[in-house]
Design a protein around this motif. Sequence first.
Motif, PDB file in Angstrom:
ATOM      1  N   HIS A  53      -5.281   0.821  -4.514  1.00  0.00           N
ATOM      2  CA  HIS A  53      -5.462  -0.383  -5.326  1.00  0.00           C
ATOM      3  C   HIS A  53      -6.004  -0.037  -6.725  1.00  0.00           C
ATOM      4  CE1 HIS A  53      -6.079  -4.631  -6.106  1.00  0.00           C
ATOM      5  NE2 HIS A  53      -7.205  -4.266  -6.688  1.00  0.00           N
ATOM      6  N   LYS A 100      -3.371   1.594  -8.904  1.00  0.00           N
ATOM      7  CA  LYS A 100      -2.425   0.621  -9.468  1.00  0.00           C
ATOM      8  C   LYS A 100      -2.997  -0.011 -10.725  1.00  0.00           C
ATOM      9  CE  LYS A 100      -0.694  -0.828  -5.123  1.00  0.00           C
ATOM     10  NZ  LYS A 100      -0.931  -1.872  -4.128  1.00  0.00           N
ATOM     11  N   LEU A 148      -2.754   2.386 -13.503  1.00  0.00           N
ATOM     12  CA  LEU A 148      -1.373   2.545 -13.976  1.00  0.00           C
ATOM     13  C   LEU A 148      -0.985   1.372 -14.860  1.00  0.00           C
ATOM     14  CD1 LEU A 148       0.418   3.868 -10.765  1.00  0.00           C
ATOM     15  CD2 LEU A 148       0.369   5.034 -12.965  1.00  0.00           C
ATOM     16  N   GLN A 149      -1.369   0.178 -14.435  1.00  0.00           N
ATOM     17  CA  GLN A 149      -1.067  -1.025 -15.224  1.00  0.00           C
ATOM     18  C   GLN A 149      -1.739  -0.989 -16.577  1.00  0.00           C
ATOM     19  OE1 GLN A 149      -2.271  -4.372 -12.866  1.00  0.00           O
ATOM     20  NE2 GLN A 149      -0.843  -3.765 -11.284  1.00  0.00           N
ATOM     21  N   ILE A 156       7.659   1.584  -7.143  1.00  0.00           N
ATOM     22  CA  ILE A 156       7.508   0.823  -8.379  1.00  0.00           C
ATOM     23  C   ILE A 156       7.195  -0.644  -8.097  1.00  0.00           C
ATOM     24  CG2 ILE A 156       8.754   0.004 -10.426  1.00  0.00           C
ATOM     25  CD1 ILE A 156       7.753   2.949 -10.470  1.00  0.00           C
ATOM     26  N   LYS A 172       5.659  -1.863  -5.708  1.00  0.00           N
ATOM     27  CA  LYS A 172       4.259  -1.985  -5.298  1.00  0.00           C
ATOM     28  C   LYS A 172       3.368  -2.203  -6.510  1.00  0.00           C
ATOM     29  CE  LYS A 172       3.624   0.605  -1.038  1.00  0.00           C
ATOM     30  NZ  LYS A 172       3.347   1.967  -0.574  1.00  0.00           N
ATOM     31  N   ILE A 173       3.636  -1.430  -7.548  1.00  0.00           N
ATOM     32  CA  ILE A 173       2.828  -1.552  -8.763  1.00  0.00           C
ATOM     33  C   ILE A 173       3.108  -2.881  -9.463  1.00  0.00           C
ATOM     34  CG2 ILE A 173       2.419  -0.570 -11.060  1.00  0.00           C
ATOM     35  CD1 ILE A 173       3.254   2.158  -9.795  1.00  0.00           C
ATOM     36  N   GLU A 177       1.658  -6.085  -7.807  1.00  0.00           N
ATOM     37  CA  GLU A 177       0.241  -6.179  -8.116  1.00  0.00           C
ATOM     38  C   GLU A 177       0.051  -6.815  -9.482  1.00  0.00           C
ATOM     39  OE1 GLU A 177      -3.376  -5.623  -6.473  1.00  0.00           O
ATOM     40  OE2 GLU A 177      -1.550  -4.771  -5.651  1.00  0.00           O
ATOM     41  N   LYS A 178       0.917  -6.378 -10.412  1.00  0.00           N
ATOM     42  CA  LYS A 178       0.796  -6.854 -11.772  1.00  0.00           C
ATOM     43  C   LYS A 178       0.995  -8.367 -11.820  1.00  0.00           C
ATOM     44  CE  LYS A 178       2.214  -5.465 -16.369  1.00  0.00           C
ATOM     45  NZ  LYS A 178       3.125  -4.620 -17.112  1.00  0.00           N
TER      46      LYS A 178
END
Lengths: 235, 181, 181
Positions: free
Chosen positions: B120, B123, B126-127, C170, C172-173, C176-177
């Motif tokens: 988590h 992520k 990464l964002q 991808i 998954k990321i 989340e966003k």
Amino acid sequence: MEAFQGPLDLLLFLIRKKKIDIHDIPISAITKDYLNYLDQKEKINLEREAEFLLIAALLIYIKSQMLLPREIVQEDDMEDPRKVLVDRLLGYQKIKAAGSLLREKENKELQKWQRTFLPPSDPSNREEELELTEISLFDLAEAFFILMKKKERENMRTIKGKEVTHEEKMEEMLDYLEKHSFLDFIEYFNQQKTISEAFLSFFCLLELIKARIVVAIQESLFHTIKVWLRKESPS
Amino acid sequence: MTSDLKNILETLIFISIEPLPFEKIRTLLTDFTSEDITEALEALVQDYAQKNRGIQIVQVAGGYMFSTKIEYDPWIRLLLRVERKNRLSIAAMETLSTVAYHQPLTLAEISAFRGVDSSHSLKTLLQKRLVKIIGRKKSPGKPLIYRTSNRFLSYFGLESLKDLPSQEEISKILEEKQDAE
Amino acid sequence: MTSDLKNILETLIFISIEPLPFEKIRTLLTDFTSEDITEALEALVQDYAQKNRGIQIVQVAGGYMFSTKIEYDPWIRLLLRVERKNRLSIAAMETLSTVAYHQPLTLAEISAFRGVDSSHSLKTLLQKRLVKIIGRKKSPGKPLIYRTSNRFLSYFGLESLKDLPSQEEISKILEEKQDAE
């Protein structure tokens, strides 16, 4: 459990609380403390629980290893069963400490501000500016038609507004500019009630640009286009 | 001439939204020697470092850029009508610190260092573009490998990874903590 | 104190996206008199107007803002040209990802996938040698077929195309966003 980032965090807390030397952890005592702590907490996040239990298992395993009668070997060759745990704790402790130092830097940096837009070149040098930051009529038209497509897709409400004349629209736009000092292209067009009114204001804007009464600037690539009233506009 | 070079540098750094690397400056200004550029850059940074200035030139992520000085943060927030900028969560900061000190590494490795699943937080990082994917590991499952980004450097005001808090600084913090308790 | 007021003004003008009107400054800085502000503004504008500066503060659209000086425009254009060359636009990035995940394919297929004509982005990618032509399709019009290049792989640190982040990884990321927004 919320207060701790994980089992290693909890272990470090218990070790520090008892002022224990991390290189010489009394495994029995600390295991007891650790398990007691887990018992106290009723509400444990299931996902986290597994992680806490994993370290509990490691502690119990180390304890059992230490209870085994040691074979007579040279001191140097003897691997302390606690070493695995100590290494992990030291590594984690380092990460945490580094994190707190980074936090200090973060606090400092968050108080500094950078520009996120391209500043215009000298506004008195208009010919140059045209090349550099002023966008071409083509850009403007392109942005507009993309917008219109979107509007059409959205099945724009076809409530007929009252007929607006060319002069009225022109005046309305200049009023708006004087009041707000600038006009956000996308926003303004989105506010138009009908397609024909949007078209009308678009052509008014083109005329205002051509007459050098307003200046249109795109602050950076992919940003909205802003329209400003020129200060020394011919009246 | 030197003053002119200084002005050019001031303009270039001002116009650049990202930190402007010395190398890029050098390739742009072919008429000047590296020594001249270095000297003028130093003089320029010095100019802005003076007390009677509200903005400054900082060296971050391998480049030069303008930023405001810390003490004027309240005024800027007043102007922009914003609260304090959001800080990273504790979990995200721990994860980031793990990546920073052990990179390049995989998610499983990060989680092992922290003792908790870190997907988590990763992520989030990464964002925020503080961490980037740089490829895959040649091991079973071929997990993705992560590294800190240039944005990471400028986020913390670091010029390069060499400027990360050193072992000595970390040890000092740990001793202080011990003493405090 | 006057120097501090000047610094505050410098900071506010620097960070403001729009020309900063005097009235706005006055409503923000209630601790200072209009006269003090006027005086400090004049001094600030004067400071920057000096010959040995590359940037200046100008009054436009009823407000104050920073801008570069005319004489340094050629340098700015030089920098921006280089920057633009090096940066992948959003469109180019989109096109590249389409090629990467759906190769081999034709321009028409790329455009159909993106919903927009992609000839320009594709040209950029060919110039940057991130994409290459591998032949012609045996279909009416015999369109060219494109693939990502070896340079693409090394640029992104990939050993082979199999190493591209998978859809699941991808999404998954990205999921989340969306949650965060």
